[in-house]
Design a protein around this motif. Structure first.
Motif, PDB file in Angstrom:
ATOM      1  N   ASP A  89       0.429  -1.112  -0.242  1.00  0.00           N
ATOM      2  CA  ASP A  89      -0.120  -0.437   0.062  1.00  0.00           C
ATOM      3  C   ASP A  89       0.766   1.234   0.076  1.00  0.00           C
ATOM      4  O   ASP A  89       2.150   0.823   0.014  1.00  0.00           O
ATOM      5  CB  ASP A  89      -1.172   0.223   1.177  1.00  0.00           C
ATOM      6  CG  ASP A  89      -0.171   0.065   2.722  1.00  0.00           C
ATOM      7  OD1 ASP A  89       0.870   0.733   2.752  1.00  0.00           O
ATOM      8  OD2 ASP A  89      -0.706  -1.071   3.794  1.00  0.00           O
ATOM      9  N   ARG A  90       0.055   2.522   0.306  1.00  0.00           N
ATOM     10  CA  ARG A  90       0.913   3.435  -0.002  1.00  0.00           C
ATOM     11  C   ARG A  90       2.376   3.479   1.081  1.00  0.00           C
ATOM     12  O   ARG A  90       3.317   3.967   0.834  1.00  0.00           O
ATOM     13  CB  ARG A  90       0.438   4.875   0.297  1.00  0.00           C
ATOM     14  CG  ARG A  90       0.532   6.215   0.175  1.00  0.00           C
ATOM     15  CD  ARG A  90       0.092   8.022   0.218  1.00  0.00           C
ATOM     16  NE  ARG A  90      -1.688   7.194  -0.746  1.00  0.00           N
ATOM     17  CZ  ARG A  90      -1.043   7.613  -2.184  1.00  0.00           C
ATOM     18  NH1 ARG A  90      -0.022   7.989  -2.548  1.00  0.00           N
ATOM     19  NH2 ARG A  90      -2.290   7.518  -2.935  1.00  0.00           N
ATOM     20  N   ARG A  91       1.416   3.317   2.016  1.00  0.00           N
ATOM     21  CA  ARG A  91       2.839   3.169   4.022  1.00  0.00           C
ATOM     22  C   ARG A  91       3.721   2.127   3.306  1.00  0.00           C
ATOM     23  O   ARG A  91       4.884   2.652   4.003  1.00  0.00           O
ATOM     24  CB  ARG A  91       1.968   3.220   5.194  1.00  0.00           C
ATOM     25  CG  ARG A  91       0.997   4.412   5.173  1.00  0.00           C
ATOM     26  CD  ARG A  91       0.792   4.509   6.740  1.00  0.00           C
ATOM     27  NE  ARG A  91       1.257   3.874   7.709  1.00  0.00           N
ATOM     28  CZ  ARG A  91       2.320   5.424   7.891  1.00  0.00           C
ATOM     29  NH1 ARG A  91       2.020   6.491   7.828  1.00  0.00           N
ATOM     30  NH2 ARG A  91       2.673   4.873   9.336  1.00  0.00           N
ATOM     31  N   HIS A  92       3.779   1.373   3.053  1.00  0.00           N
ATOM     32  CA  HIS A  92       4.289   0.105   2.612  1.00  0.00           C
ATOM     33  C   HIS A  92       4.849  -0.204   1.106  1.00  0.00           C
ATOM     34  O   HIS A  92       4.074  -1.820   0.793  1.00  0.00           O
ATOM     35  CB  HIS A  92       4.100  -0.871   3.536  1.00  0.00           C
ATOM     36  CG  HIS A  92       4.205  -0.428   5.002  1.00  0.00           C
ATOM     37  ND1 HIS A  92       2.972  -0.541   5.604  1.00  0.00           N
ATOM     38  CD2 HIS A  92       5.337  -0.951   5.685  1.00  0.00           C
ATOM     39  CE1 HIS A  92       3.805   0.045   7.420  1.00  0.00           C
ATOM     40  NE2 HIS A  92       4.490  -0.183   7.321  1.00  0.00           N
ATOM     41  N   PRO A  93       5.138   0.522   0.512  1.00  0.00           N
ATOM     42  CA  PRO A  93       5.572   0.316  -0.782  1.00  0.00           C
ATOM     43  C   PRO A  93       5.976  -1.230  -1.482  1.00  0.00           C
ATOM     44  O   PRO A  93       5.104  -1.592  -2.427  1.00  0.00           O
ATOM     45  CB  PRO A  93       5.639   0.862  -1.699  1.00  0.00           C
ATOM     46  CG  PRO A  93       6.086   1.907  -0.645  1.00  0.00           C
ATOM     47  CD  PRO A  93       5.978   1.581   0.775  1.00  0.00           C
ATOM     48  N   TYR A  96       4.147  -6.127   3.156  1.00  0.00           N
ATOM     49  CA  TYR A  96       4.987  -6.733   4.358  1.00  0.00           C
ATOM     50  C   TYR A  96       5.003  -7.697   4.511  1.00  0.00           C
ATOM     51  O   TYR A  96       5.039  -8.018   6.186  1.00  0.00           O
ATOM     52  CB  TYR A  96       2.709  -6.814   5.358  1.00  0.00           C
ATOM     53  CG  TYR A  96       3.111  -5.381   4.516  1.00  0.00           C
ATOM     54  CD1 TYR A  96       1.983  -3.885   6.296  1.00  0.00           C
ATOM     55  CD2 TYR A  96       1.725  -4.581   4.254  1.00  0.00           C
ATOM     56  CE1 TYR A  96       1.727  -3.074   6.307  1.00  0.00           C
ATOM     57  CE2 TYR A  96       1.143  -3.788   4.542  1.00  0.00           C
ATOM     58  CZ  TYR A  96       0.801  -2.573   4.471  1.00  0.00           C
ATOM     59  OH  TYR A  96       0.731  -1.739   5.089  1.00  0.00           O
TER      60      TYR A  96
END
Length: 346
Positions: A89-93, A96
């Motif tokens: 996602d935007r925070r973790h391109p 995870y």
């Protein structure tokens, strides 16, 4: 630098879409292995605790703590499998994937703290304290026998998965264990192996206590169980530390990628090749390439797109690919490569 990411639109049709949930997520074999181990350890823990309280055996109490640690570990591993399967996602391109390494590291700490420390403490206090009378030894033997069967079932599931994974990668059982990027299966295997050895130690402690009348043997067994758990925790902790820091991908994969890049007609030389494990079966690649000087800017751009698609098709572990055109004669770049590898890739 040319990159393909989610912002560039869908991947080419010949590059399979990578859903992180397929990489050992909640429906994968790793989850099955962890669930079997967790169910077995929860049942065994209750049996061992009851046996320890009834018999007064410190070895049985140490084994109960061992099972509590193992059950906690399985819970942490399930959290690792679920959380690491989330998409970027935007925070973790980059996704995870490393959550699996983090929770597996916490699981190793749990094995040491909740299992190893208690077992060592119980063993030392039993050896230094007054010898307690052992009662209902047959209860301990029965529980140890049932526990061995349940632990053996979990251990066999872990062994089967390791063998399948090793065969798929055309490597040996123990080499796969040393180099795997899936800490969940490795944790269950080592944890169950330690559990089976611990059960044998507890059996010996209870038996020698019964034969000699001395509780020292019970304490020695408990102490050995604690040391065994500490060793397992150290091995698993060291593995996950390396993965969290950012370990290179498997050397065979790196070698195959380098060969594929060198075989491209547009590439004169592979100047630098960087890889890092982003998660289980998820690798980041950065390749610095010296392209044929006769190519124009548009040709280089087109070549980068084609190379990206070809690499994704050939190496499904590649999650992110960065290709950077650089001259092989650049002294700064050569210096970086020499500092890292001690030699140039050529």
């Amino acid at each position: 630098m040319v990159e393909r990411s989610a912002a560039d639109g869908p991947a080419p049709s010949d590059a399979p879409d990578r859903d992180r949930s397929d990489e050992g997520g909640s429906g994968g074999e790793s989850t099955l292995t962890v669930l079997i181990a967790g169910a077995a350890n929860a049942a065994i823990g209750v049996l061992k605790l009851v046996a320890g309280l009834l018999t007064g055996s410190s070895a049985m109490l140490a084994e109960a703590a061992h099972s509590v640690a193992d059950t906690t570990t399985e819970g942490l591993l399930l959290a690792a499998l679920r959380r690491s399967a989330r998409r970027p996602d935007r925070r973790h391109p980059f996704g995870y994937g490393k959550e699996r390494f983090f929770w597996a590291l916490i699981a190793a700490v749990s094995i040491f703290v909740s299992g190893g420390v208690f077992a060592i403490y119980e063993g030392v206090t039993t050896i230094l304290g007054e010898s307690a009378e052992q009662t209902l030894a047959w209860v301990a033997y029965g529980v140890l026998g049932v526990s061995f069967l349940l632990e053996g079932t979990s251990w066999l599931q872990a062994v089967r998965q390791v063998r399948r994974e090793a065969a798929a990668e055309e490597t040996t059982f123990f080499r796969w264990l040393r180099g795997t990027d899936d800490p969940t299966v490795k944790t269950v295997f080592f944890e169950d192996s330690a559990a089976l050895i611990g059960l044998l130690l507890a059996f010996a402690g209870v038996g020698l206590h019964q034969l000699t009348g001395s509780g020292v043997w019970d304490g020695v067994a408990s102490l050995l169980i604690g040391l065994l758990l500490a060793c397992v925790a150290y091995i698993l902790g060291r593995t996950n530390k390396g993965l969290l820091i950012g370990r290179q991908a498997d050397l065979r994969l790196v070698t195959a990628i380098r060969r594929a890049l060198q075989d491209r007609p547009e590439v004169d030389a592979v100047v630098d090749l960087l890889t890092m494990q982003l998660g289980t079966d998820s690798v980041l690649l950065c390749a610095r390439l010296d392209f044929d000087d006769s190519l124009g800017a548009a040709d280089v751009e087109r070549a980068c797109v084609e190379i990206d698609a070809e690499l994704r098709k050939s190496f499904t572990d590649l999650a992110e690919i960065f290709l950077e055109p650089v001259p092989r004669t650049d002294p700064v770049m050569r210096g970086r490569v020499l500092d890292r590898y001690g030699r140039t890739l050529a």
